[in-house]
Design a protein around this motif. Structure first.
Motif, mmCIF file in Angstrom:
data_model
loop_
_atom_site.group_PDB
_atom_site.id
_atom_site.type_symbol
_atom_site.label_atom_id
_atom_site.label_comp_id
_atom_site.label_asym_id
_atom_site.label_seq_id
_atom_site.Cartn_x
_atom_site.Cartn_y
_atom_site.Cartn_z
ATOM 1 N N THR A 1 0.801 -1.223 0.000
ATOM 2 C CA THR A 1 0.000 0.000 0.000
ATOM 3 C C THR A 1 0.835 1.275 0.000
ATOM 4 O O THR A 1 0.368 2.309 -0.435
ATOM 5 C CB THR A 1 -0.943 0.059 1.226
ATOM 6 O OG1 THR A 1 -0.147 0.094 2.417
ATOM 7 C CG2 THR A 1 -1.881 -1.125 1.271
ATOM 8 N N TYR B 1 -5.850 8.714 -3.670
ATOM 9 C CA TYR B 1 -4.872 9.742 -4.007
ATOM 10 C C TYR B 1 -5.623 11.020 -4.356
ATOM 11 O O TYR B 1 -6.421 11.025 -5.281
ATOM 12 C CB TYR B 1 -4.009 9.291 -5.187
ATOM 13 C CG TYR B 1 -3.400 7.926 -4.992
ATOM 14 C CD1 TYR B 1 -2.576 7.671 -3.900
ATOM 15 C CD2 TYR B 1 -3.661 6.888 -5.878
ATOM 16 C CE1 TYR B 1 -2.028 6.416 -3.703
ATOM 17 C CE2 TYR B 1 -3.115 5.625 -5.689
ATOM 18 C CZ TYR B 1 -2.302 5.394 -4.600
ATOM 19 O OH TYR B 1 -1.773 4.154 -4.406
ATOM 20 N N PRO C 1 0.714 2.253 -7.516
ATOM 21 C CA PRO C 1 -0.457 3.103 -7.769
ATOM 22 C C PRO C 1 -1.010 2.908 -9.185
ATOM 23 O O PRO C 1 -2.220 2.897 -9.384
ATOM 24 C CB PRO C 1 0.088 4.525 -7.587
ATOM 25 C CG PRO C 1 1.257 4.365 -6.677
ATOM 26 C CD PRO C 1 1.860 3.037 -7.039
ATOM 27 N N LEU C 2 -0.090 2.703 -10.143
ATOM 28 C CA LEU C 2 -0.537 2.462 -11.516
ATOM 29 C C LEU C 2 -1.250 1.121 -11.603
ATOM 30 O O LEU C 2 -2.286 0.979 -12.251
ATOM 31 C CB LEU C 2 0.657 2.470 -12.483
ATOM 32 C CG LEU C 2 1.417 3.788 -12.597
ATOM 33 C CD1 LEU C 2 2.660 3.609 -13.455
ATOM 34 C CD2 LEU C 2 0.520 4.862 -13.206
ATOM 35 N N PRO D 1 5.680 3.575 -3.702
ATOM 36 C CA PRO D 1 5.627 4.878 -4.356
ATOM 37 C C PRO D 1 5.740 4.823 -5.874
ATOM 38 O O PRO D 1 5.539 5.829 -6.525
ATOM 39 C CB PRO D 1 6.859 5.583 -3.771
ATOM 40 C CG PRO D 1 7.822 4.467 -3.493
ATOM 41 C CD PRO D 1 7.014 3.242 -3.211
ATOM 42 N N THR D 2 6.083 3.675 -6.426
ATOM 43 C CA THR D 2 6.390 3.670 -7.865
ATOM 44 C C THR D 2 5.299 3.030 -8.709
ATOM 45 O O THR D 2 4.401 3.710 -9.186
ATOM 46 C CB THR D 2 7.743 2.980 -8.113
ATOM 47 O OG1 THR D 2 7.736 1.706 -7.454
ATOM 48 C CG2 THR D 2 8.888 3.806 -7.574
ATOM 49 N N GLN E 1 2.033 8.862 -11.173
ATOM 50 C CA GLN E 1 1.654 7.484 -10.843
ATOM 51 C C GLN E 1 0.478 7.476 -9.872
ATOM 52 O O GLN E 1 -0.428 6.662 -9.993
ATOM 53 C CB GLN E 1 2.820 6.713 -10.203
ATOM 54 C CG GLN E 1 3.987 6.441 -11.120
ATOM 55 C CD GLN E 1 4.999 7.567 -11.114
ATOM 56 O OE1 GLN E 1 4.666 8.716 -10.844
ATOM 57 N NE2 GLN E 1 6.243 7.245 -11.437
ATOM 58 N N PRO F 1 13.105 1.832 -4.180
ATOM 59 C CA PRO F 1 12.155 2.791 -3.623
ATOM 60 C C PRO F 1 11.007 2.060 -2.935
ATOM 61 O O PRO F 1 10.383 1.197 -3.542
ATOM 62 C CB PRO F 1 11.640 3.550 -4.856
ATOM 63 C CG PRO F 1 12.653 3.329 -5.924
ATOM 64 C CD PRO F 1 13.278 1.987 -5.635
#
Lengths: 188, 136
Positions: A58, B56, A65-66, A61-62, B43, A143
């Motif tokens: 969760t 987000y 999310p995509l 950072p890389t 992203q 990361p």
């Protein structure tokens, strides 16, 4: 004119008998994990179902999310499909407790009955990734602290892996959505 | 077949001119700040700042681009400040480790142009100053 030619060409293609999706191996996961609602989730839940599996965390950072936004596209593409489930495993179970996953899922607005986000003992999750033939490992240099595959794995109702898709790329996930429809058609 | 060949040719010409355009330094259509945004921020916050559900936040009119802009460098470099309850960690922004502090001035210009009604001149030295005040 060129559009017309393209359309004719495309039609020519779709008339060809379609190759069935490949059989890439049977998934066999002997573990029981816990989802965002605290339910026990084992392989039995997926018997007779088509499902898509991935590995994320969760606070990634890389790429996650995509992946999450692309998996959400799959979720939204099949709102009433009882035969399809989504299964996301956290590879950071020390941080991603049931509460954290619950919060994440709630923010995403998803229903547990269709999209299970699971946590469990770290070694079992990493071994599960191997069983899907996906990479997941800890790496302090990366990361977020982990290296993992951004792929989605499509599994059919018999536990057979039928395809891998780049979970960070819209075009690849478009193809996944088409392939899911094909598997659903095969069920009927 | 002729038609599709021609369309292929047309597409190659468009592609080729695009490649030439982007290869010309200073002539590229995409400003530096936009590139930095797309590489480091999009992203989560989306290619056009739209965000994703409640996970987000969207960037339109974010207070971090106006009255709270002095907090923005620390937010980007260190993530959201703690301490916060563990279960709420997903509500926080992680540190953006891929962005260099030297890229922040261009990024800030882009963020303000795109998503803020107010915009102010932010000098690199102001950003350096604000970074000194970070409480990790």
């Amino acid at each position: 004119m060129s559009l017309l030619a393209f359309a004719v060409l495309m039609q020519g293609c779709s008339r060809e008998p379609q190759e069935p999706l490949p059989m890439l191996g049977v998934v066999d996961v002997p573990y029981t994990f816990t989802d965002q609602d605290g339910n026990q989730v084992s392989q039995a839940l997926f018997n007779g179902k088509i499902y898509v599996a991935d590995f994320f965390f969760t606070t990634c950072p890389t790429i996650c999310p995509l992946m999450t936004s692309q998996m959400l596209r799959v979720y939204e593409a099949f709102p009433d499909q009882q035969d399809l489930l989504l299964l996301s495993h956290t590879i950071d179970p020390e941080h991603d407790s049931v509460e954290v996953l619950y919060d994440y899922a709630k923010r995403l607005g998803i229903s547990t009955s269709r999209w299970h986000m699971v946590t469990g003992p770290k070694n079992e999750i990493y071994d599960t990734a191997k069983r899907y033939m996906l990479a997941a490992m800890e790496d302090k240099q990366a990361p977020g602290g982990f290296i993992h595959s951004g792929s989605f794995c499509l599994v059919d109702q018999n536990g057979q892996i039928r395809g891998y898709y780049r979970g960070t790329e819209e075009e690849s996930v478009d193809r996944l959505i088409v392939d899911i429809k094909r598997l659903i058609d095969e069920l009927q | 077949m002729n038609c599709s060949n021609r369309s292929l040719l047309k597409r190659s010409i468009v592609l080729l001119s695009l490649m030439v355009l982007t290869a010309m330094p200073g002539c590229s259509g995409e400003p530096t700040g936009s590139k930095i945004y797309q590489k480091n921020c999009s992203q989560c916050h989306g290619r056009s700042g739209q965000g994703l559900k409640q996970l987000y936040p969207p960037l339109e009119n974010s207070p971090y681009f106006s009255q709270k802009i002095s907090k923005l460098p620390c937010l980007i470099v260190n993530g959201s400040p703690g301490p916060v309850k563990k279960a709420m960690r997903t509500a926080l922004m992680p540190p953006v480790t891929t962005v260099r502090t030297s890229e922040l001035p261009d990024l800030f210009v882009f963020l303000q142009q795109q998503w803020s009604a107010e915009s102010m001149d932010i000098s690199p030295s102001m950003i350096d100053e604000w970074l000194l005040s970070c409480t990790p």
